[in-house]
Design a protein around this motif. Structure first.
Motif, PDB file in Angstrom:
ATOM      1  N   VAL A 166      15.267  37.697  69.633  1.00  0.00           N
ATOM      2  CA  VAL A 166      13.869  37.834  69.192  1.00  0.00           C
ATOM      3  C   VAL A 166      13.580  39.283  68.807  1.00  0.00           C
ATOM      4  N   LEU A 167      14.053  40.216  69.607  1.00  0.00           N
ATOM      5  CA  LEU A 167      13.829  41.631  69.327  1.00  0.00           C
ATOM      6  C   LEU A 167      14.484  42.034  68.010  1.00  0.00           C
ATOM      7  N   ALA A 168      15.729  41.599  67.795  1.00  0.00           N
ATOM      8  CA  ALA A 168      16.405  41.893  66.528  1.00  0.00           C
ATOM      9  C   ALA A 168      15.652  41.262  65.357  1.00  0.00           C
ATOM     10  N   GLY A 169      15.130  40.054  65.573  1.00  0.00           N
ATOM     11  CA  GLY A 169      14.373  39.384  64.523  1.00  0.00           C
ATOM     12  C   GLY A 169      13.086  40.104  64.185  1.00  0.00           C
ATOM     13  N   VAL A 170      12.373  40.580  65.194  1.00  0.00           N
ATOM     14  CA  VAL A 170      11.123  41.314  64.968  1.00  0.00           C
ATOM     15  C   VAL A 170      11.393  42.584  64.173  1.00  0.00           C
ATOM     16  N   ILE A 171      12.443  43.305  64.541  1.00  0.00           N
ATOM     17  CA  ILE A 171      12.795  44.536  63.828  1.00  0.00           C
ATOM     18  C   ILE A 171      13.162  44.233  62.381  1.00  0.00           C
ATOM     19  N   THR A 172      13.894  43.149  62.168  1.00  0.00           N
ATOM     20  CA  THR A 172      14.298  42.780  60.807  1.00  0.00           C
ATOM     21  C   THR A 172      13.091  42.382  59.967  1.00  0.00           C
ATOM     22  N   ILE A 173      12.179  41.604  60.542  1.00  0.00           N
ATOM     23  CA  ILE A 173      10.971  41.213  59.810  1.00  0.00           C
ATOM     24  C   ILE A 173      10.151  42.443  59.432  1.00  0.00           C
ATOM     25  N   ALA A 174      10.011  43.376  60.367  1.00  0.00           N
ATOM     26  CA  ALA A 174       9.270  44.603  60.083  1.00  0.00           C
ATOM     27  C   ALA A 174       9.940  45.386  58.963  1.00  0.00           C
ATOM     28  N   THR A 175      11.275  45.410  58.962  1.00  0.00           N
ATOM     29  CA  THR A 175      12.013  46.127  57.916  1.00  0.00           C
ATOM     30  C   THR A 175      11.786  45.492  56.557  1.00  0.00           C
ATOM     31  N   ILE A 176      11.842  44.163  56.503  1.00  0.00           N
ATOM     32  CA  ILE A 176      11.636  43.459  55.235  1.00  0.00           C
ATOM     33  C   ILE A 176      10.214  43.675  54.727  1.00  0.00           C
ATOM     34  N   VAL A 212      19.660  49.575  58.577  1.00  0.00           N
ATOM     35  CA  VAL A 212      21.000  49.743  59.147  1.00  0.00           C
ATOM     36  C   VAL A 212      21.004  49.375  60.630  1.00  0.00           C
ATOM     37  N   LEU A 213      20.026  49.885  61.370  1.00  0.00           N
ATOM     38  CA  LEU A 213      19.968  49.636  62.811  1.00  0.00           C
ATOM     39  C   LEU A 213      19.681  48.161  63.115  1.00  0.00           C
ATOM     40  N   ALA A 214      18.783  47.555  62.327  1.00  0.00           N
ATOM     41  CA  ALA A 214      18.437  46.145  62.564  1.00  0.00           C
ATOM     42  C   ALA A 214      19.652  45.245  62.406  1.00  0.00           C
ATOM     43  N   PHE A 215      20.404  45.438  61.328  1.00  0.00           N
ATOM     44  CA  PHE A 215      21.551  44.557  61.104  1.00  0.00           C
ATOM     45  C   PHE A 215      22.716  44.901  62.020  1.00  0.00           C
ATOM     46  N   SER A 216      22.803  46.143  62.477  1.00  0.00           N
ATOM     47  CA  SER A 216      23.838  46.465  63.466  1.00  0.00           C
ATOM     48  C   SER A 216      23.597  45.663  64.747  1.00  0.00           C
ATOM     49  N   LEU A 217      22.319  45.465  65.087  1.00  0.00           N
ATOM     50  CA  LEU A 217      21.989  44.660  66.267  1.00  0.00           C
ATOM     51  C   LEU A 217      22.378  43.195  66.063  1.00  0.00           C
ATOM     52  N   TRP A 218      22.130  42.678  64.852  1.00  0.00           N
ATOM     53  CA  TRP A 218      22.521  41.291  64.565  1.00  0.00           C
ATOM     54  C   TRP A 218      24.027  41.121  64.686  1.00  0.00           C
ATOM     55  N   TYR A 219      24.792  42.029  64.077  1.00  0.00           N
ATOM     56  CA  TYR A 219      26.251  41.913  64.135  1.00  0.00           C
ATOM     57  C   TYR A 219      26.740  42.003  65.579  1.00  0.00           C
ATOM     58  N   TRP A 220      26.164  42.926  66.334  1.00  0.00           N
ATOM     59  CA  TRP A 220      26.530  43.120  67.741  1.00  0.00           C
ATOM     60  C   TRP A 220      26.176  41.900  68.586  1.00  0.00           C
ATOM     61  N   GLU A 221      25.037  41.279  68.282  1.00  0.00           N
ATOM     62  CA  GLU A 221      24.573  40.137  69.060  1.00  0.00           C
ATOM     63  C   GLU A 221      25.305  38.841  68.714  1.00  0.00           C
ATOM     64  N   PHE A 222      25.792  38.713  67.488  1.00  0.00           N
ATOM     65  CA  PHE A 222      26.367  37.442  67.051  1.00  0.00           C
ATOM     66  C   PHE A 222      27.889  37.380  67.126  1.00  0.00           C
ATOM     67  N   ASP A 223      28.570  38.496  66.969  1.00  0.00           N
ATOM     68  CA  ASP A 223      30.026  38.454  66.936  1.00  0.00           C
ATOM     69  C   ASP A 223      30.589  37.873  68.234  1.00  0.00           C
ATOM     70  N   ARG A 224      31.323  36.794  68.116  1.00  0.00           N
ATOM     71  CA  ARG A 224      31.941  36.106  69.265  1.00  0.00           C
ATOM     72  C   ARG A 224      30.935  35.778  70.361  1.00  0.00           C
ATOM     73  N   GLY A 225      29.717  35.436  69.966  1.00  0.00           N
ATOM     74  CA  GLY A 225      28.717  34.988  70.925  1.00  0.00           C
ATOM     75  C   GLY A 225      27.906  36.067  71.588  1.00  0.00           C
ATOM     76  N   GLY A 226      28.091  37.330  71.204  1.00  0.00           N
ATOM     77  CA  GLY A 226      27.293  38.409  71.777  1.00  0.00           C
ATOM     78  C   GLY A 226      28.063  39.215  72.816  1.00  0.00           C
TER      79      GLY A 226
END
Length: 225
Positions: free
Chosen positions: A79-89, A123-137
């Motif tokens: 949710v936190l990564a999503g909020v940051i991404t929405i704010a960025t967009i 950059v920071l928002a998507f780094s969180l997504w990659y970190w959270e999703f790769d191999r389940g987090g």
């Protein structure tokens, strides 16, 4: 008889600290406070406050190592990564809209500064997504739950551990580097995306970065002329 050695990045570990990812979120919040209010979802203070509250809860839930795979903690992280991404967009769209409408700041330095902060937040928002999703987090990686990687780092292709430490595992800064290179050069550099979700996310990040960079730099050049 032959023996198969399981690489360190597939083995259970104590887990990494949330400090690096938490520091990235603090930087995002600082950038949002510094951005002109018209570039943020309104009221401008609500998202930084919400992000800070989520970060505090996550730090309390995992004060040391990310080794417990608790669904509500992972959900709040997403949710936190999503909020940051929405704010960025939203910030990207609003900045481009002001440039197209001719209502953007007349100072090239202010315009470039706003663009740079939004780009860095991307950059920071998507780094969180990659970190959270790769191999389940991070927690799933710490427990060795998901053996198949979503990103193939060059260190994973070194089974004899000749190039890196035998204990090497991907951590947040590796995903931050991936995110930076993808946003800067629109390519993943030395890291290969394997799963479809990471390819789609990298495409989305590159589109945001390309649109933001092209519009801000062209407008700044016009102002300077």
């Amino acid at each position: 008889m032959s023996h198969t050695t399981v690489p360190a990045w597939r083995q259970p570990t104590e887990g990494e600290s949330r400090l690096a990812a938490g520091s990235a979120i603090v930087v995002v919040i600082a950038f949002q406070w510094l951005l002109p209010g018209k570039l943020l979802p309104q009221p401008a203070w609500i998202l930084p406050l919400l992000e800070a509250a989520c970060l505090v809860i996550l730090m309390i839930a995992n004060p040391s190592r990310l080794s417990r795979a608790e669904p509500w903690v992972r959900g709040l992280s997403l949710v936190l990564a999503g909020v940051i991404t929405i704010a960025t967009i939203v910030s990207t769209v609003r900045l481009i809209d002001t440039i197209v409408a001719g209502t953007a700041d007349k100072s090239a330095s202010v315009l470039l500064g706003s663009g740079a902060m939004i780009w860095a937040t991307n950059v920071l928002a998507f780094s969180l997504w990659y970190w959270e999703f790769d191999r389940g987090g991070p927690a799933a990686r710490a427990n060795g739950i998901e053996p198949e990687p979503d990103f193939l780092f060059p260190q994973m292709q070194d089974p004899q551990n000749k190039l890196v430490s035998k204990d090497w595992r991907p951590e947040y800064f590796d995903y931050l580097y991936l995110s930076f290179t993808n946003a800067a050069s629109f390519a993943p550099a030395d890291v290969l995306p394997l799963s479809r979700w990471c390819k789609m996310m990298m495409m989305a990040q590159a589109i945001i970065s390309l649109a933001l960079t092209a519009m801000v730099i062209s407008r700044a050049i016009n102002i300077l002329k």
